[in-house]
Write a protein that holds these residues in place. Structure first.
Motif, PDB file in Angstrom:
ATOM      1  N   ILE A 283      43.470   0.232 -36.460  1.00  4.39           N
ATOM      2  CA  ILE A 283      42.748   1.107 -35.523  1.00  4.39           C
ATOM      3  C   ILE A 283      42.522   2.476 -36.153  1.00  4.39           C
ATOM      4  N   LEU A 284      41.320   2.999 -35.958  1.00  5.70           N
ATOM      5  CA  LEU A 284      40.995   4.363 -36.400  1.00  5.70           C
ATOM      6  C   LEU A 284      40.567   5.175 -35.184  1.00  5.70           C
ATOM      7  N   VAL A 285      41.202   6.337 -34.990  1.00  4.74           N
ATOM      8  CA  VAL A 285      40.806   7.256 -33.910  1.00  4.74           C
ATOM      9  C   VAL A 285      40.138   8.463 -34.560  1.00  4.74           C
ATOM     10  N   VAL A 286      38.894   8.731 -34.183  1.00  3.77           N
ATOM     11  CA  VAL A 286      38.113   9.791 -34.825  1.00  3.77           C
ATOM     12  C   VAL A 286      37.870  10.927 -33.834  1.00  3.77           C
ATOM     13  N   ASN A 287      38.105  12.164 -34.297  1.00  3.80           N
ATOM     14  CA  ASN A 287      37.841  13.359 -33.482  1.00  3.80           C
ATOM     15  C   ASN A 287      38.776  13.439 -32.278  1.00  3.80           C
ATOM     16  N   PHE A 288      40.015  12.969 -32.473  1.00  2.57           N
ATOM     17  CA  PHE A 288      41.017  12.968 -31.398  1.00  2.57           C
ATOM     18  C   PHE A 288      41.323  14.399 -30.949  1.00  2.57           C
ATOM     19  N   VAL A 289      41.924  14.494 -29.772  1.00  2.00           N
ATOM     20  CA  VAL A 289      42.246  15.819 -29.214  1.00  2.00           C
ATOM     21  C   VAL A 289      43.771  15.985 -29.164  1.00  2.00           C
ATOM     22  N   GLN A 290      44.198  17.192 -28.846  1.00  2.00           N
ATOM     23  CA  GLN A 290      45.636  17.479 -28.805  1.00  2.00           C
ATOM     24  C   GLN A 290      46.192  17.112 -27.431  1.00  2.00           C
ATOM     25  N   ASP A 291      46.476  15.825 -27.269  1.00  2.00           N
ATOM     26  CA  ASP A 291      47.096  15.376 -26.015  1.00  2.00           C
ATOM     27  C   ASP A 291      47.990  14.177 -26.326  1.00  2.00           C
ATOM     28  N   GLY A 292      48.391  13.441 -25.312  1.00  2.51           N
ATOM     29  CA  GLY A 292      49.352  12.347 -25.511  1.00  2.51           C
ATOM     30  C   GLY A 292      48.733  11.014 -25.875  1.00  2.51           C
ATOM     31  N   PHE A 293      47.414  10.980 -26.146  1.00  2.00           N
ATOM     32  CA  PHE A 293      46.748   9.686 -26.344  1.00  2.00           C
ATOM     33  C   PHE A 293      47.285   8.898 -27.541  1.00  2.00           C
ATOM     34  N   LEU A 294      47.414   9.550 -28.688  1.00  2.00           N
ATOM     35  CA  LEU A 294      47.839   8.822 -29.890  1.00  2.00           C
ATOM     36  C   LEU A 294      49.222   8.194 -29.703  1.00  2.00           C
ATOM     37  N   SER A 295      50.132   8.923 -29.049  1.00  2.00           N
ATOM     38  CA  SER A 295      51.479   8.387 -28.784  1.00  2.00           C
ATOM     39  C   SER A 295      51.390   7.141 -27.898  1.00  2.00           C
ATOM     40  N   GLN A 296      50.538   7.196 -26.879  1.00  2.00           N
ATOM     41  CA  GLN A 296      50.419   6.051 -25.967  1.00  2.00           C
ATOM     42  C   GLN A 296      49.716   4.877 -26.644  1.00  2.00           C
ATOM     43  N   LEU A 297      48.774   5.188 -27.535  1.00  2.00           N
ATOM     44  CA  LEU A 297      48.098   4.132 -28.292  1.00  2.00           C
ATOM     45  C   LEU A 297      49.113   3.406 -29.185  1.00  2.00           C
TER      46      LEU A 297
ATOM     47  N   MET B 246      56.009  14.362 -23.409  1.00  2.00           N
ATOM     48  CA  MET B 246      54.687  13.736 -23.517  1.00  2.00           C
ATOM     49  C   MET B 246      53.603  14.730 -23.087  1.00  2.00           C
ATOM     50  N   SER B 247      52.623  14.977 -23.956  1.00  2.00           N
ATOM     51  CA  SER B 247      51.557  15.919 -23.574  1.00  2.00           C
ATOM     52  C   SER B 247      50.694  15.287 -22.498  1.00  2.00           C
ATOM     53  N   ALA B 248      50.164  16.145 -21.636  1.00  2.00           N
ATOM     54  CA  ALA B 248      49.229  15.680 -20.608  1.00  2.00           C
ATOM     55  C   ALA B 248      48.006  15.068 -21.296  1.00  2.00           C
TER      56      ALA B 248
ATOM     57  N   SER C 261      40.746  10.866 -22.633  1.00  2.00           N
ATOM     58  CA  SER C 261      41.900  10.032 -22.989  1.00  2.00           C
ATOM     59  C   SER C 261      42.364   9.192 -21.806  1.00  2.00           C
ATOM     60  N   SER C 262      42.359   9.783 -20.605  1.00  2.00           N
ATOM     61  CA  SER C 262      42.744   9.026 -19.400  1.00  2.00           C
ATOM     62  C   SER C 262      41.807   7.841 -19.200  1.00  2.00           C
ATOM     63  N   LEU C 263      40.509   8.079 -19.415  1.00  2.00           N
ATOM     64  CA  LEU C 263      39.520   7.011 -19.246  1.00  2.00           C
ATOM     65  C   LEU C 263      39.770   5.891 -20.261  1.00  2.00           C
ATOM     66  N   LEU C 264      40.075   6.245 -21.500  1.00  2.00           N
ATOM     67  CA  LEU C 264      40.393   5.238 -22.511  1.00  2.00           C
ATOM     68  C   LEU C 264      41.605   4.408 -22.087  1.00  2.00           C
ATOM     69  N   LEU C 265      42.662   5.091 -21.644  1.00  2.00           N
ATOM     70  CA  LEU C 265      43.921   4.389 -21.379  1.00  2.00           C
ATOM     71  C   LEU C 265      43.860   3.499 -20.149  1.00  2.00           C
ATOM     72  N   ARG C 266      42.939   3.773 -19.250  1.00  2.00           N
ATOM     73  CA  ARG C 266      42.839   2.852 -18.120  1.00  2.00           C
ATOM     74  C   ARG C 266      42.045   1.596 -18.513  1.00  2.00           C
ATOM     75  N   ASN C 267      41.531   1.584 -19.749  1.00  2.00           N
ATOM     76  CA  ASN C 267      40.905   0.391 -20.315  1.00  2.00           C
ATOM     77  C   ASN C 267      41.747  -0.126 -21.474  1.00  2.00           C
ATOM     78  N   SER C 268      43.059  -0.171 -21.258  1.00  2.00           N
ATOM     79  CA  SER C 268      43.983  -0.440 -22.363  1.00  2.00           C
ATOM     80  C   SER C 268      43.756  -1.801 -23.009  1.00  2.00           C
ATOM     81  N   ALA C 269      43.185  -2.766 -22.275  1.00  2.00           N
ATOM     82  CA  ALA C 269      42.913  -4.085 -22.873  1.00  2.00           C
ATOM     83  C   ALA C 269      41.940  -3.971 -24.042  1.00  2.00           C
TER      84      ALA C 269
END
Length: 341
Positions: free
Chosen positions: A23-37, A1-3, A8-16
């Motif tokens: 869902i559309l994710v725009v301008n995503f970065v190279q980290d683990g966010f998409l996998s967790q989403l 799992m990428s760091a 992304s951390s801020l998004l995931l702590r608002n997971s509700a």
């Protein structure tokens, strides 16, 4: 799992807030966010969009997410859009219009970004396009905003964002087309100007314009010598799009290719010419330029030539010497150097 990056951390702590059917994710970065989403939404349709080819290649390896790299968003009817705010405000305004053309009428928009990216101005920028906005969280120098009751757009037309401008350099004058998000949007930058004033003369053959931006280098050389054929590469789909427009406008023979560095480049060239990108973020970063210079040699013909421009403070001479054995300083000002190998 990428760091995870801070946004992304801020998004995931608002997971509700991250649950929806489409869902559309725009301008995503190279980290683990998409996998967790994906883990949060095991049965949802998730699409990821980027202007950046390297980010697109990264996301291709994530299970069951539709990845699109282009100059405009494909797909329709999204219930939730998660947008990572970019560094360039004109790009943000264009992308937000594109988002308004692909969402459902009752969709929600989450915008996250680092404070230094200018994300704090998003509520003001977007106020005329939605009824309701709220800053829902902030941490680690980032902020997260929620927008609802968004005014949708019937369609997104990128030509409305074309900026046509004149380039007049070294006895050649032409019009170019740029769009927001392209390097030095709408003008000829100082480094490229010096590069063109000192560009080598070649009679025929194939030329690689690396990091092509709006296609100014290829267009300049192609107007001077119509016998040349150009391959123009950039990691940005917006740059590839702008280059295609500029070449067509001037009748120059060439094509734009999306590539992370030289990864998708094939064949050999009589000339490789570039104002190579060297920074990502605040710190000076040579990785792209170093990889480009170390790979360039195998794409040159026997008589082939590499010509680049760089800020004087960048330590390119040792890299050039290591890769090519020798190099020439073709021109030098107090700010830029033009090197040839």
């Amino acid at each position: 799992m990428s760091a995870l990056t801070n946004p992304s951390s801020l998004l995931l702590r608002n997971s509700a807030n991250l649950m929806a059917d489409s869902i559309l994710v725009v301008n995503f970065v190279q980290d683990g966010f998409l996998s967790q989403l994906r883990q949060l939404n095991p049965n949802s349709k998730i699409s990821a969009f980027s202007y950046n080819h390297a980010n697109g290649e990264f996301a291709k390896n994530i299970n069951s997410i539709d990845v699109c790299v282009s100059h405009e968003i494909a797909g329709q009817h999204f219930d939730l859009v998660i947008y990572y705010y970019p560094k360039a405000k004109p790009e943000a305004l264009m992308t937000l219009d594109n988002i308004r053309a692909v969402i459902n009428p009752d969709a929600e928009l989450l915008v996250v970004g680092e404070n230094k990216s200018g994300v704090k101005s998003i509520e003001k920028q977007f106020s005329s396009h939605c009824e309701y906005s709220n800053k829902i969280d902030s941490a680690r120098h980032c902020a997260l905003y929620l927008f609802t009751e968004i005014k949708t757009l019937a369609e997104f037309v990128i030509t409305r964002y074309h900026k046509q401008f004149n380039v007049d350099v070294a006895g050649v004058s032409f019009n170019a087309i740029s769009v927001p998000g392209v390097f030095n949007h709408g003008e000829l930058d100082g480094g490229t100007k010096i590069l063109l004033e000192n560009a080598p003369v070649i009679k025929s053959g194939n030329v690689l314009d690396f990091g092509c931006g709006a296609g100014l280098i290829a267009t300049f050389l192609g107007l001077k010598n119509p016998a040349l054929n150009f391959t123009c590469t950039d990691v940005s789909a917006l740059a590839a799009y702008a280059t295609t427009q500029t070449l067509a406008l001037n009748g120059v023979n060439g094509s734009a290719l999306l590539s992370d560095g030289l990864a998708n480049v094939t064949g050999k060239f009589e000339l490789i010419i570039s104002n190579p990108p060297f920074h990502t973020g605040i710190a000076t970063d040579y990785t792209v330029a170093e990889q480009f210079l170390s790979g360039a040699k195998q794409h040159l013909t026997k008589q082939g030539k590499l010509t680049i421009v760089a800020n004087c403070f960048l330590k390119y001479p040792p890299i050039l010497e290591a890769q090519f054995g020798s190099y020439q300083v073709v021109h030098k000002t107090n700010k830029f150097s033009v090197y040839s190998s």
